[in-house]
Design a protein around this motif. Sequence first.
Motif, PDB file in Angstrom:
ATOM      1  N   LYS A 282     -12.065   3.755  -4.848  1.00 27.40           N
ATOM      2  CA  LYS A 282     -10.556   3.414  -5.013  1.00 27.40           C
ATOM      3  C   LYS A 282     -10.620   5.014  -5.466  1.00 27.40           C
ATOM      4  CE  LYS A 282      -8.451   1.972  -8.946  1.00 27.40           C
ATOM      5  NZ  LYS A 282      -8.013   0.359  -8.818  1.00 27.40           N
ATOM      6  N   GLY A 283     -11.007   6.782  -5.560  1.00 33.40           N
ATOM      7  CA  GLY A 283     -11.177   7.476  -5.523  1.00 33.40           C
ATOM      8  C   GLY A 283     -10.921   7.817  -3.820  1.00 33.40           C
ATOM      9  N   ILE A 284     -11.122   7.555  -2.710  1.00 35.65           N
ATOM     10  CA  ILE A 284     -10.768   7.638  -1.811  1.00 35.65           C
ATOM     11  C   ILE A 284     -10.005   6.410   0.009  1.00 35.65           C
ATOM     12  CG2 ILE A 284     -13.103   6.624  -0.536  1.00 35.65           C
ATOM     13  CD1 ILE A 284     -12.076  10.299   0.362  1.00 35.65           C
ATOM     14  N   ALA A 285     -10.597   5.574  -0.183  1.00 38.29           N
ATOM     15  CA  ALA A 285      -9.742   4.472   0.418  1.00 38.29           C
ATOM     16  C   ALA A 285      -8.971   3.473  -0.193  1.00 38.29           C
ATOM     17  CB  ALA A 285     -11.822   3.754   0.507  1.00 38.29           C
ATOM     18  N   ALA A 286      -7.878   4.701  -0.520  1.00 40.19           N
ATOM     19  CA  ALA A 286      -6.886   3.798  -0.543  1.00 40.19           C
ATOM     20  C   ALA A 286      -5.051   3.742  -0.420  1.00 40.19           C
ATOM     21  CB  ALA A 286      -7.024   3.196  -1.941  1.00 40.19           C
ATOM     22  N   GLU A 287      -4.204   3.321   0.186  1.00 41.90           N
ATOM     23  CA  GLU A 287      -2.779   3.430   0.303  1.00 41.90           C
ATOM     24  C   GLU A 287      -1.594   2.872  -0.304  1.00 41.90           C
ATOM     25  OE1 GLU A 287      -0.577   3.806   4.377  1.00 41.90           O
ATOM     26  OE2 GLU A 287      -2.423   4.452   4.767  1.00 41.90           O
ATOM     27  N   ARG A 288      -1.361   3.315  -1.023  1.00 37.79           N
ATOM     28  CA  ARG A 288      -0.363   2.325  -1.998  1.00 37.79           C
ATOM     29  C   ARG A 288       0.517   1.808  -1.462  1.00 37.79           C
ATOM     30  NH1 ARG A 288       1.133   1.822  -6.948  1.00 37.79           N
ATOM     31  NH2 ARG A 288       3.549   1.835  -7.960  1.00 37.79           N
ATOM     32  N   ASP A 289       0.858   0.688  -1.292  1.00 36.91           N
ATOM     33  CA  ASP A 289       1.812  -0.265  -0.833  1.00 36.91           C
ATOM     34  C   ASP A 289       1.904  -0.555   0.855  1.00 36.91           C
ATOM     35  OD1 ASP A 289       3.503  -0.127  -3.658  1.00 36.91           O
ATOM     36  OD2 ASP A 289       4.328   0.956  -2.505  1.00 36.91           O
ATOM     37  N   PHE A 290       0.942  -0.529   0.993  1.00 35.98           N
ATOM     38  CA  PHE A 290      -0.395  -0.482   2.594  1.00 35.98           C
ATOM     39  C   PHE A 290       0.331  -2.187   3.143  1.00 35.98           C
ATOM     40  CE2 PHE A 290      -3.520  -1.900   5.669  1.00 35.98           C
ATOM     41  CZ  PHE A 290      -2.643  -0.795   6.631  1.00 35.98           C
ATOM     42  N   ASN A 291       0.741  -3.065   2.078  1.00 36.64           N
ATOM     43  CA  ASN A 291       1.680  -4.229   2.284  1.00 36.64           C
ATOM     44  C   ASN A 291       2.546  -5.221   1.831  1.00 36.64           C
ATOM     45  OD1 ASN A 291      -1.500  -5.405   4.526  1.00 36.64           O
ATOM     46  ND2 ASN A 291      -2.879  -5.395   1.755  1.00 36.64           N
TER      47      ASN A 291
END
Length: 91
Positions: free
Chosen positions: A34-43
């Motif tokens: 959760k701390g590294i592999a996330a991009e908000r609103d990707f989809n």
Amino acid sequence: HYVPEMYLDGFTGRKGQLFIVDAQSRRSFRSKPKGIAAERDFNLIEADGVPPDALEQELAKLEGLIAPGIKRVRETASFGEENKDREDIIN
């Protein structure tokens, strides 16, 4: 390339962390998915009459269906005698 947090959990160790290497700085560190592999609103969807998070909600339903099977297969290193987990994961 982004993959669901659920998938990345399978690559974590006892502490639930991934080993990360920054290719540019050559710096390494540990982090929870959760701390590294996330991009908000990707989809995010931008279409009239469609909720912006419609795709994310549908993907969450799918992940909710297959996550228990992936966990069982990971823990047992087998699809077992029933093929339900195999079918869920393939679907």
